[in-house]
Motif scaffolding. Sequence first.
Motif, PDB file in Angstrom:
ATOM      1  N   SER A  76       0.840  -1.197   0.000  1.00  0.00           N
ATOM      2  CA  SER A  76       0.000   0.000   0.000  1.00  0.00           C
ATOM      3  C   SER A  76       0.873   1.245   0.000  1.00  0.00           C
ATOM      4  N   THR A  77       0.332   2.307  -0.561  1.00  0.00           N
ATOM      5  CA  THR A  77       1.005   3.606  -0.584  1.00  0.00           C
ATOM      6  C   THR A  77       0.326   4.507   0.428  1.00  0.00           C
ATOM      7  N   GLU A  78       1.108   5.064   1.340  1.00  0.00           N
ATOM      8  CA  GLU A  78       0.548   5.873   2.409  1.00  0.00           C
ATOM      9  C   GLU A  78       1.288   7.209   2.513  1.00  0.00           C
ATOM     10  N   GLN A  79       0.696   8.108   3.251  1.00  0.00           N
ATOM     11  CA  GLN A  79       1.226   9.467   3.372  1.00  0.00           C
ATOM     12  C   GLN A  79       1.245   9.885   4.825  1.00  0.00           C
ATOM     13  N   THR A  80       2.314  10.542   5.221  1.00  0.00           N
ATOM     14  CA  THR A  80       2.357  11.166   6.536  1.00  0.00           C
ATOM     15  C   THR A  80       3.004  12.534   6.379  1.00  0.00           C
ATOM     16  N   ALA A  81       2.317  13.563   6.823  1.00  0.00           N
ATOM     17  CA  ALA A  81       2.833  14.932   6.680  1.00  0.00           C
ATOM     18  C   ALA A  81       3.223  15.183   5.231  1.00  0.00           C
ATOM     19  N   ASP A  82       4.520  15.353   4.973  1.00  0.00           N
ATOM     20  CA  ASP A  82       4.972  15.698   3.626  1.00  0.00           C
ATOM     21  C   ASP A  82       5.769  14.577   2.966  1.00  0.00           C
ATOM     22  N   THR A  83       5.472  13.327   3.322  1.00  0.00           N
ATOM     23  CA  THR A  83       6.253  12.207   2.804  1.00  0.00           C
ATOM     24  C   THR A  83       5.369  11.028   2.390  1.00  0.00           C
ATOM     25  N   THR A  84       5.686  10.459   1.246  1.00  0.00           N
ATOM     26  CA  THR A  84       5.026   9.241   0.786  1.00  0.00           C
ATOM     27  C   THR A  84       5.881   8.044   1.177  1.00  0.00           C
ATOM     28  N   TYR A  85       5.223   7.018   1.709  1.00  0.00           N
ATOM     29  CA  TYR A  85       5.943   5.787   2.034  1.00  0.00           C
ATOM     30  C   TYR A  85       5.114   4.581   1.611  1.00  0.00           C
ATOM     31  N   TYR A  86       5.792   3.440   1.509  1.00  0.00           N
ATOM     32  CA  TYR A  86       5.193   2.240   0.952  1.00  0.00           C
ATOM     33  C   TYR A  86       5.297   1.115   1.985  1.00  0.00           C
ATOM     34  N   VAL A  87       4.177   0.456   2.225  1.00  0.00           N
ATOM     35  CA  VAL A  87       4.100  -0.578   3.250  1.00  0.00           C
ATOM     36  C   VAL A  87       3.816  -1.917   2.593  1.00  0.00           C
ATOM     37  N   ALA A  88       4.691  -2.880   2.817  1.00  0.00           N
ATOM     38  CA  ALA A  88       4.477  -4.241   2.336  1.00  0.00           C
ATOM     39  C   ALA A  88       4.168  -5.128   3.532  1.00  0.00           C
ATOM     40  N   ASP A  89       3.010  -5.742   3.505  1.00  0.00           N
ATOM     41  CA  ASP A  89       2.611  -6.702   4.532  1.00  0.00           C
ATOM     42  C   ASP A  89       2.795  -8.094   3.945  1.00  0.00           C
ATOM     43  N   ILE A  90       3.610  -8.913   4.602  1.00  0.00           N
ATOM     44  CA  ILE A  90       3.989 -10.217   4.059  1.00  0.00           C
ATOM     45  C   ILE A  90       3.642 -11.320   5.045  1.00  0.00           C
ATOM     46  N   GLN A  91       2.904 -12.317   4.588  1.00  0.00           N
ATOM     47  CA  GLN A  91       2.627 -13.502   5.378  1.00  0.00           C
ATOM     48  C   GLN A  91       3.020 -14.722   4.569  1.00  0.00           C
ATOM     49  N   ARG A 237      13.993  13.435   0.051  1.00  0.00           N
ATOM     50  CA  ARG A 237      14.929  14.299  -0.670  1.00  0.00           C
ATOM     51  C   ARG A 237      14.378  14.752  -2.021  1.00  0.00           C
ATOM     52  N   THR A 238      13.067  14.821  -2.148  1.00  0.00           N
ATOM     53  CA  THR A 238      12.460  15.321  -3.378  1.00  0.00           C
ATOM     54  C   THR A 238      11.467  16.422  -3.019  1.00  0.00           C
ATOM     55  N   ALA A 239      11.012  17.155  -4.016  1.00  0.00           N
ATOM     56  CA  ALA A 239      10.030  18.210  -3.783  1.00  0.00           C
ATOM     57  C   ALA A 239       8.713  17.632  -3.291  1.00  0.00           C
ATOM     58  N   GLU A 240       8.416  16.386  -3.686  1.00  0.00           N
ATOM     59  CA  GLU A 240       7.161  15.764  -3.304  1.00  0.00           C
ATOM     60  C   GLU A 240       7.222  15.104  -1.928  1.00  0.00           C
ATOM     61  N   SER A 241       8.401  14.613  -1.537  1.00  0.00           N
ATOM     62  CA  SER A 241       8.551  13.901  -0.265  1.00  0.00           C
ATOM     63  C   SER A 241       9.843  14.309   0.429  1.00  0.00           C
ATOM     64  N   ALA A 242       9.701  14.813   1.649  1.00  0.00           N
ATOM     65  CA  ALA A 242      10.890  15.238   2.405  1.00  0.00           C
ATOM     66  C   ALA A 242      11.667  14.053   2.951  1.00  0.00           C
ATOM     67  N   GLY A 243      10.943  13.000   3.370  1.00  0.00           N
ATOM     68  CA  GLY A 243      11.585  11.860   4.011  1.00  0.00           C
ATOM     69  C   GLY A 243      11.139  11.725   5.450  1.00  0.00           C
ATOM     70  N   LEU A 244      11.564  10.650   6.092  1.00  0.00           N
ATOM     71  CA  LEU A 244      11.173  10.359   7.464  1.00  0.00           C
ATOM     72  C   LEU A 244      12.378  10.430   8.392  1.00  0.00           C
ATOM     73  N   SER A 245      12.129  10.826   9.625  1.00  0.00           N
ATOM     74  CA  SER A 245      13.136  10.675  10.669  1.00  0.00           C
ATOM     75  C   SER A 245      13.062   9.234  11.169  1.00  0.00           C
ATOM     76  N   LEU A 246      14.077   8.798  11.892  1.00  0.00           N
ATOM     77  CA  LEU A 246      14.044   7.449  12.453  1.00  0.00           C
ATOM     78  C   LEU A 246      12.868   7.287  13.398  1.00  0.00           C
ATOM     79  N   TYR A 247      12.574   8.318  14.166  1.00  0.00           N
ATOM     80  CA  TYR A 247      11.463   8.227  15.117  1.00  0.00           C
ATOM     81  C   TYR A 247      10.136   8.106  14.380  1.00  0.00           C
ATOM     82  N   GLN A 248       9.947   8.863  13.317  1.00  0.00           N
ATOM     83  CA  GLN A 248       8.721   8.755  12.525  1.00  0.00           C
ATOM     84  C   GLN A 248       8.576   7.349  11.939  1.00  0.00           C
TER      85      GLN A 248
END
Length: 302
Positions: A76-91, A237-248
């Motif tokens: 799934s593609t998800e968003q938090t604040a100013d960053t896009t991230y991708y979550v893979a759930d594997i069973q 590191r892009t205009a669309e996504s700043a990135g995540l901190s380790l804590y985030q």
Amino acid sequence: MIKHRKFPWFFTALFLLACFTGFILLDTFVVPKTYSAIATNETIETTEATRDSNESSEAVITENSYHDDDMTITVSTEQTADTTYYVADIQVTSSDQLKTAFANGTYGRNIKETTSAMASENQAILAINGDYYGFRDTGYVIRNGSLYRDTAEESTDALVIDANGNFSIVNQSEVSAEELLKEGATQVFSFGPVLVEKSEIAVSSEEEVAQSMSSNPRTAIGQIGENHYMIIVSDGRTAESAGLSLYQLAEILESKGATVAYNLDGGGSSTMVFNGQVVNTPVAGAKGDSGSERSVSDIIYF
């Protein structure tokens, strides 16, 4: 009349120093070198028969999912604040489905390939970059039940995956790689830090990887339960996504039920490949070019 003194020895020494420095840089960062495993866990074998027995009926594949008798993956593609991230759930039905691979199938220094190339060569359904072991000379390296490097990175906690596919964290100053192998470790990664342990966030809001910005592309892997895993790769590191901190990153993993989660190599290395396609937007290249994969030493794949 005063004659200028000549110092041919100075220029000779300067030339030799330049040659030596060039040799060291080439040897460290360019010239490929291959090495062999130090030891192998005799109880762990991956044979053609084992692989054949794991082959399932025809898989059901969509743009963001994969399902067969042995494995179910959803991305799934998800968003938090100013960053896009991708979550893979594997069973998976067996921990044998969680594997690792080296670039060009070879352990060594300066041997690199893109994550997508390694994924294709190993017929991976889902693959991510690993810990880029080749960037360092220390840190335990155990892959698929074989020990390749037993030099500890004492300041770094390592992620251990055992024969049952369960995750645990060890301090490299407290246990040797040989002991981990004897105890049944099939994979050991040395990058870090630990993001989640015992279902609780294990990093502070100020903690960061050395020489890294607070917001970055990230790659992390976590365990939710028996043969149930989660992978997160974020853009950055892009205009669309700043990135995540380790804590985030840790917050996301903990909120999704990870009991143990570990940070892998990030930045330009962060790459997720699913069903033959790069999912995220890597930022590799000399200028951090968006959409350009960085060649790395290793992958984790299913």
